[in-house]
Enzyme design. Structure first.
Site, short mmCIF file in Angstrom:
data_model
loop_
_atom_site.label_atom_id
_atom_site.label_comp_id
_atom_site.label_asym_id
_atom_site.label_seq_id
_atom_site.Cartn_x
_atom_site.Cartn_y
_atom_site.Cartn_z
N MET A 97 -1.65 55.44 77.82
CA MET A 97 -1.16 56.37 78.64
C MET A 97 -1.60 57.57 78.23
SD MET A 97 -0.05 57.02 81.30
CE MET A 97 1.06 55.63 82.43
N PHE B 118 28.18 62.78 50.66
CA PHE B 118 27.06 61.59 50.84
C PHE B 118 27.15 60.91 51.94
CE2 PHE B 118 25.86 57.01 49.84
CZ PHE B 118 24.30 57.59 49.64
N GLN B 119 25.97 60.97 52.76
CA GLN B 119 25.79 60.23 54.09
C GLN B 119 26.86 60.70 54.94
OE1 GLN B 119 25.77 55.85 53.33
NE2 GLN B 119 23.56 56.13 53.41
N GLU C 240 18.95 50.36 63.13
CA GLU C 240 20.19 50.75 64.27
C GLU C 240 19.54 50.98 65.37
OE1 GLU C 240 19.57 52.18 61.18
OE2 GLU C 240 21.64 51.78 60.17
N LYS D 92 36.24 56.81 57.20
CA LYS D 92 36.81 55.65 56.37
C LYS D 92 38.00 55.66 56.23
CE LYS D 92 34.82 52.77 52.62
NZ LYS D 92 33.86 53.13 51.37
C1 LIG Z 1 8.97 57.41 71.16
C2 LIG Z 1 8.03 57.91 71.82
N1 LIG Z 1 6.95 58.56 71.34
C3 LIG Z 1 5.92 59.18 72.06
C4 LIG Z 1 5.85 59.01 73.52
C5 LIG Z 1 4.71 59.58 74.17
N2 LIG Z 1 4.15 58.31 74.62
C6 LIG Z 1 4.00 57.95 75.98
S1 LIG Z 1 3.14 56.81 76.56
C7 LIG Z 1 2.33 56.58 75.19
C8 LIG Z 1 1.38 55.53 74.79
C9 LIG Z 1 2.06 54.27 74.67
O1 LIG Z 1 0.94 53.46 74.02
P1 LIG Z 1 1.33 51.99 74.05
O2 LIG Z 1 2.55 51.46 73.47
O3 LIG Z 1 0.26 51.20 73.30
O4 LIG Z 1 1.23 51.40 75.39
P2 LIG Z 1 -0.02 51.84 76.72
O5 LIG Z 1 0.49 53.00 77.41
O6 LIG Z 1 -1.16 51.63 75.86
O7 LIG Z 1 0.29 50.47 77.73
C10 LIG Z 1 3.02 57.78 74.22
C11 LIG Z 1 2.59 57.89 72.56
C12 LIG Z 1 7.02 58.19 73.94
N3 LIG Z 1 7.23 57.89 75.36
N4 LIG Z 1 7.92 57.75 73.37
#
Ligand SMILES: Cc1ncc(C[n+]2csc(CCOP(=O)(O)OP(=O)(O)O)c2C)c(N)n1
Lengths: 579, 166
Positions: A489, A130-131, A68, A180
């Site tokens: 990041m 349920f659900q 989803e 529903k």
């Molecule tokens: C759903 C979610 N979980 C955690 C984060 C925190 N977060 C921000 S940037 C990042 C790293 C992302 O890594 P990647 O997808 O490999 O991209 P890169 O920064 O290496 O380009 C994380 C874990 C987020 N933004 N979104």
């Protein structure tokens, strides 16, 4: 038959016809058709069985996602690319809660969505059936409005209201929860042409006095700056913005959400401001004497939460459709509530030229002396170079979606967008996993445009299951995985702020993305050098179907410039010396 | 600064939750909240007592106005308003102390609305400070239970106030 009798029977027939009854699910679909919905993204389940049974007739196109979250980000991508509301359907309970991240993503970035969830029959509501999940309660703070439909006869009005609220004023997501028994119940169908919603009367026309005040401020300004945000894009005001900037001679910085709202090739463009903003944009914000915020909300990634250090020498004018944004984060001298396009049209009518000649020279000097830089390398693959290459190979005219992280910032910095609604990224919520499904939605809306999903190796794994959809439907999205083998990041923050204590950012164990693509029947390529990158990217672009290109980039690259949270915009880290 | 905000809302299921949720979400404070019918069928009036500086109050008003079920928002603190609260308090009272309690509450135009063998219930309406004062005077007798309705209020005068933002 006497003529009188004839009219009587035809009248009778008329009323009989008008009184044909439909089920709630048929009424829902008819209402969606009335709204001009071209495609629904969704996933079935028990509580939406009646709706899926009506969909079986095939009157509305439905795209079956594999999660989803994938469905709602795809609907979101469709909405961001077109400006039309995206529609998603999910079942009760887990289906509905799987939408939550996508709803919050759309809410933060003001994206019009109509989210339809099934729920358990009304006699079971509140019994932990349920659900069962209280999705209207759960989504109250992350929707513009939501509805629990209690009577099938209310359904057409509620759908009309939902589309009205989602698209009018400041756009946003609206959720309709349909038990529903309501989907099964029967009623006649009359779709209202319009609805009057007493508590929803957005003001779109600017106050002439404030327009005049802005004119006066522009005429006096020696160091004016325009801070353009997502509101420019969503109100379709890119042309009006160019006209204002050119006539009044005001340099423009575009926030992450505003990218594409002003051409990245324009001589008055300074790039993005804020945490990873350009030197020119940030210094312009520090030094300006008039700051015109347009459809931007002075987010803390722009101001760094340091209002005391932000545009301290400037009078601030703020144009926004949402009155609550004005004065929320910064003190506003000239408030201009209204639709950005309408306001700019009014402002442009006889806007004076500012006194910015010296200022523009100053901005040019900053741009010349402090451009975005990185250390190029011929034998390794630099992520910034990859993004530049994506730009050059598509002339800046592709639709590019991103996940969240370093690659997102590099796209914002190095891909020069020339068109609005071409850079689709989760700015407010910062949702990893957004990019790829959003690209699917955008590609469905624009089958003939090049659509690139730039993802991280982390983010791609959050929604990669949607490869099944692009394979099955032959949706030619090109996924560019900027693979640094880590959560880049987060790694960067740990390097800069946590003494290189790299905690849980190593993505060892990730799949081979080329093989993953192929497992779904999608073509995959890998590039580890510039030469390979040029070659395989060219092949991927030429390939008529979907493609995944796994770019193995240097793992320890950082995004610069960078302003630490809580620091002022003047405290920019410009990058390693050797960079 | 203390503010009394009067909010006219659609009498819809969950409207109280929407308003309360907004206050939580935006980190606004709620001192009391009272809801009841208004002069117009289908609309309820909520009276919310909150705290905040001018900037916060502007946000309270504007964010409330963004709720679809909110029809009108007035900050009653700006002008004169009539403000009332109802207090029911059950105090310990032996037959011999009843007279004494009746004497204490008399100047407050409070009344004894229930009498038990060892307690009685006092009812009083008025401004907050008056209710606070009577509670202090009754405290020595032992307060067994009490319930306050929270403030309700209307702007004074014949002029119907126009909304601050709509
Ligand atoms: C759903 C979610 N979980 C955690 C984060 C925190 N977060 C921000 S940037 C990042 C790293 C992302 O890594 P990647 O997808 O490999 O991209 P890169 O920064 O290496 O380009 C994380 C874990 C987020 N933004 N979104």
């Amino acid at each position: 038959m006497a003529p009188q009798m004839e009219t009587m029977t035809s009248q009778l027939e008329e009323t009989k016809k008008a009184e044909k009854e439909y089920t709630g699910s048929e009424i829902l679909l008819r209402s969606l058709i009335e709204e001009g919905v071209e495609v629904i993204f969704g996933y079935p389940g028990g509580a939406v069985l009646p709706i899926y049974d009506s969909l079986y007739e095939g009157h509305v196109k439905h795209l079956l996602a594999r999660h989803e979250q994938g469905a709602i980000h795809a609907a979101d991508g469709y909405a961001r690319a077109t400006g039309k509301p995206g529609v998603v359907i999910a079942t009760s309970g887990p289906g509905a809660t799987n939408l939550v991240t996508g709803i919050a993503t759309a809410m933060m970035d003001s994206v019009p969505l109509v989210c339809i969830t099934g729920n358990v029959p009304q006699n079971l509501i509140g019994t932990d059936a349920f659900q069962e999940a209280d999705i209207t309660g759960i989504t109250m703070p992350i929707t513009k409005h939501n509805y629990l439909v209690r009577d099938v006869r209310d359904l057409p009005r509620i759908v009309k209201e939902a589309f009205t609220i989602a698209t009018q004023g400041r756009p946003g997501p609206v959720l309709i929860d349909i038990p529903k028994d309501v989907s099964n119940a029967k009623a006649t169908f009359h779709y209202p042409e319009s609805v009057y919603i007493r508590g929803f009367q957005p003001n779109t026309d600017p106050h002439p006095l404030q327009v005049q005040k802005l004119h006066e401020a522009i005429a006096k300004a020696q160091r004016p700056v325009i801070l353009a945000g997502g509101g420019v894009v969503s109100s379709g005001a890119a042309d009006e913005l160019v006209k204002l900037a050119e006539t009044a001679q005001i340099p423009v910085t575009t926030t992450l959400m505003g990218i594409g709202g002003f051409p990245g090739t324009h001589p008055l463009w300074m790039g993005m401001p804020g945490m990873h903003g350009t030197y020119a944009a940030n210094h312009a914000l520090l030094e300006c004497d008039l700051l015109i915020g347009i459809g931007a909300r002075f987010d803390d990634r722009v101001t760094m939460g340091r209002i005391d250090k932000f545009a301290t020498k400037a009078k601030i004018a703020h144009i926004d459709i949402d009155p609550a944004e004005i004065g929320k984060n910064v003190e506003t001298f000239i408030p201009l509530v209204g639709d950005v396009k309408k306001v700019l049209e009014a402002v442009n009518e006889n806007v004076p030229r500012s006194q910015s000649d010296d200022w523009i020279k100053q901005v040019d000097e900053w741009r010349r002396n402090f451009p975005l830089t990185y250390k190029p390398s011929a034998d390794t693959l630099k992520p910034q170079w990859v993004i530049q290459h994506l730009h050059d190979s598509t002339g800046g005219d592709a639709i590019v979606t991103t996940d969240v992280g370093q690659h997102q910032m590099w796209v914002a910095q190095y891909y020069r967008f020339v068109r609005a609604r071409s850079f689709l990224s989760s700015g407010g919520l910062g949702t990893m996993g957004f990019g790829f499904p959003a690209a699917i939605g955008a590609q469905l809306a624009y089958p003939d445009r090049t659509v690139i999903a730039v993802t991280g190796d982390g983010g791609f794994q959050m929604t990669a299951q949607e490869l099944a959809v692009v394979a099955l439907e032959n949706i030619p999205v090109k996924v560019a995985v900027i693979n640094n083998h880590c959560l880049g990041m987060v790694r960067q923050w740990q390097e800069v702020f946590y003494e290189e204590r790299y905690s849980e950012v190593d993505l060892s164990g990730s799949p081979d993305f080329v093989k993953l693509a192929e497992a779904y029947g999608v073509k995959g390529w890998r590039a580890k050098t510039q030469e390979e990158a040029v070659r395989v990217w060219e092949e991927a672009l030429r390939h008529p179907g979907p493609a995944v290109v796994d770019f193995w980039v240097t793992p320890d690259e950082n995004v610069y410039p960078m302003v630490a949270p809580g620091a002022g915009l003047d405290e920019m880290l410009m990058g390693d010396e050797e960079n | 600064m203390r503010h009394i905000v009067s909010v006219l809302v659609n009498n819809q299921p969950r409207v109280l939750a929407r308003v309360a949720s907004l206050f939580g979400q935006r980190n606004f404070n709620i001192e009391s909240i009272s809801v009841g019918e208004s002069e117009e069928p289908g609309l309820s009036r909520m009276v919310i007592v909150t705290n905040g500086d001018a900037r916060t109050m502007e946000q309270v008003t504007k964010q409330l106005n963004k709720l679809i079920d909110v029809i009108k928002v007035q900050d009653l603190s700006a002008d004169a308003a009539v403000e009332r609260e109802l207090l029911l308090v059950k105090v310990g009272a032996s037959p011999s102390s009843r007279g004494e309690i009746a004497g204490i509450i008399e100047p407050f135009r409070a009344s004894i609305v229930d009498v038990g063998t060892h307690s009685l219930i006092v009812q009083v309406t008025g401004e907050r400070s008056k209710l606070d004062a009577i509670i202090e005077l009754l405290r020595p007798y032992g307060i067994k239970e009490m319930a306050r309705t929270g403030v309700t209020a209307l702007a004074r005068g014949s002029k119907v106030k126009t909304p601050v933002h709509s």
